[in-house]
Scaffold this active site. Structure first.
Site, PDB file in Angstrom:
ATOM      1  N   THR A 110      15.438  50.400  -7.834  1.00 24.26           N
ATOM      2  CA  THR A 110      14.168  50.332  -7.121  1.00 24.26           C
ATOM      3  C   THR A 110      13.963  48.903  -6.645  1.00 24.26           C
ATOM      4  OG1 THR A 110      12.734  49.668  -8.960  1.00 24.26           O
ATOM      5  CG2 THR A 110      13.303  52.006  -8.810  1.00 24.26           C
ATOM      6  N   GLU A 111      12.924  48.708  -5.841  1.00 27.51           N
ATOM      7  CA  GLU A 111      12.604  47.355  -5.390  1.00 27.51           C
ATOM      8  C   GLU A 111      12.291  46.443  -6.574  1.00 27.51           C
ATOM      9  OE1 GLU A 111      11.333  50.202  -2.081  1.00 27.51           O
ATOM     10  OE2 GLU A 111      11.156  50.123  -4.267  1.00 27.51           O
ATOM     11  N   ASP A 116      11.398  47.413 -16.978  1.00 28.78           N
ATOM     12  CA  ASP A 116      11.777  46.064 -17.408  1.00 28.78           C
ATOM     13  C   ASP A 116      10.917  45.613 -18.580  1.00 28.78           C
ATOM     14  OD1 ASP A 116       9.471  45.947 -15.548  1.00 28.78           O
ATOM     15  OD2 ASP A 116       9.569  43.804 -16.013  1.00 28.78           O
ATOM     16  N   ASP A 161       3.486  51.318 -14.331  1.00 29.08           N
ATOM     17  CA  ASP A 161       2.526  50.322 -14.798  1.00 29.08           C
ATOM     18  C   ASP A 161       2.468  50.387 -16.317  1.00 29.08           C
ATOM     19  OD1 ASP A 161       0.212  48.813 -15.465  1.00 29.08           O
ATOM     20  OD2 ASP A 161      -0.689  49.261 -13.526  1.00 29.08           O
ATOM     21  N   LYS A 203      -2.892  46.950 -22.470  1.00 28.06           N
ATOM     22  CA  LYS A 203      -4.018  46.945 -23.406  1.00 28.06           C
ATOM     23  C   LYS A 203      -4.142  48.305 -24.097  1.00 28.06           C
ATOM     24  CE  LYS A 203      -6.606  43.454 -20.840  1.00 28.06           C
ATOM     25  NZ  LYS A 203      -7.862  43.128 -20.120  1.00 28.06           N
ATOM     26  N   GLU A 225      13.249  46.815  -9.666  1.00 28.08           N
ATOM     27  CA  GLU A 225      14.450  46.627 -10.485  1.00 28.08           C
ATOM     28  C   GLU A 225      15.310  45.492  -9.940  1.00 28.08           C
ATOM     29  OE1 GLU A 225      18.246  49.260 -12.161  1.00 28.08           O
ATOM     30  OE2 GLU A 225      16.618  50.204 -11.027  1.00 28.08           O
TER      31      GLU A 225
END
Length: 212
Positions: free
Chosen positions: A191-192, A154, A118, A122, A194
């Site tokens: 990964t999913e 990403d 994640d 902020k 990715e």
């Protein structure tokens, strides 16, 4: 994306203690015995639905893998994947990343993977990023001397922040790719997230760093 709550997840995890270790604190310092061998131990912090850790375990039978995920409703999907794979070298922990030192001794982990964490974009949430110095302290505690972190994302902002965080901490950058899928890197397991992002044409960033 909000995860759909699965109220039955805890019971499902409890049904498979061999894969979803119920009280990992009791195994601290004895993960080799729990796996039944003295192979290197690699952990993925934020394992999500478990594709990466399961496929890494399949591809590298001489390495033990543990996927760590805070959300019961997410890790229960990883559990289904692990059960189906039926591999002896992969386990799951439903814990907070902040509790790593409660379940691993110093030097017990040989490598840390951070995949599509994640970004917490902020500024006020900086301390929640898994590449923030607080977490780098935790990884250092469970890794041996010259232990490694392998990081993929990403998110360009998170990648740039992480490179700065690694540098400020004194970590040695040993590999960096600004476009992983167009690089010569071999053996990448997606990964999913990715696969989803790369199919949309988004660039994947990757780096490896080492404690000194």
């Amino acid at each position: 994306m909000r995860t759909r709550n699965k109220p039955w997840a805890a019971e499902r995890l409890a049904d498979y203690p061999h894969y979803a270790v119920p009280v990992p604190e009791n195994v601290k310092g004895n993960w080799s015995e729990d796996f039944g061998n003295h192979n290197p131990l690699h952990i993925e912090v934020g394992t999500g639905k478990g594709r990466f850790v399961t496929e890494m375990a399949r591809a590298n039978p001489d390495v033990n893998y543990i996927g760590i995920e805070l959300s019961e409703s997410v890790i229960v999907t990883a559990l289904d994947r692990v059960i189906e794979a039926d591999l002896p070298n992969v386990k799951l922990l439903n814990i907070n990343a902040e509790d790593l030192t409660a379940v691993f001794e110093k030097g017990e982990v040989h490598r840390v993977y951070l995949n599509f964490s994640d970004p917490w974009p902020k500024n006020r949430h900086e301390k929640r990023r898994l590449t923030y110095k607080k977490f780098l302290d935790l990884y250092k505690t469970v890794l041996p001397e010259k232990g490694e972190i392998h990081f993929k994302t990403d998110n360009q902002g998170l990648f740039e922040y992480s490179l700065q965080s690694f540098s400020a901490y004194g970590l040695l950058l040993t590999y960096v790719s600004l476009d992983l899928h167009k690089s010569d890197f071999e053996g990448n397991i997606m990964t999913e997230y990715e696969e989803k992002f790369s199919n949309k044409g988004q660039r994947i960033y990757r780096c490896e760093v080492q404690y000194q």
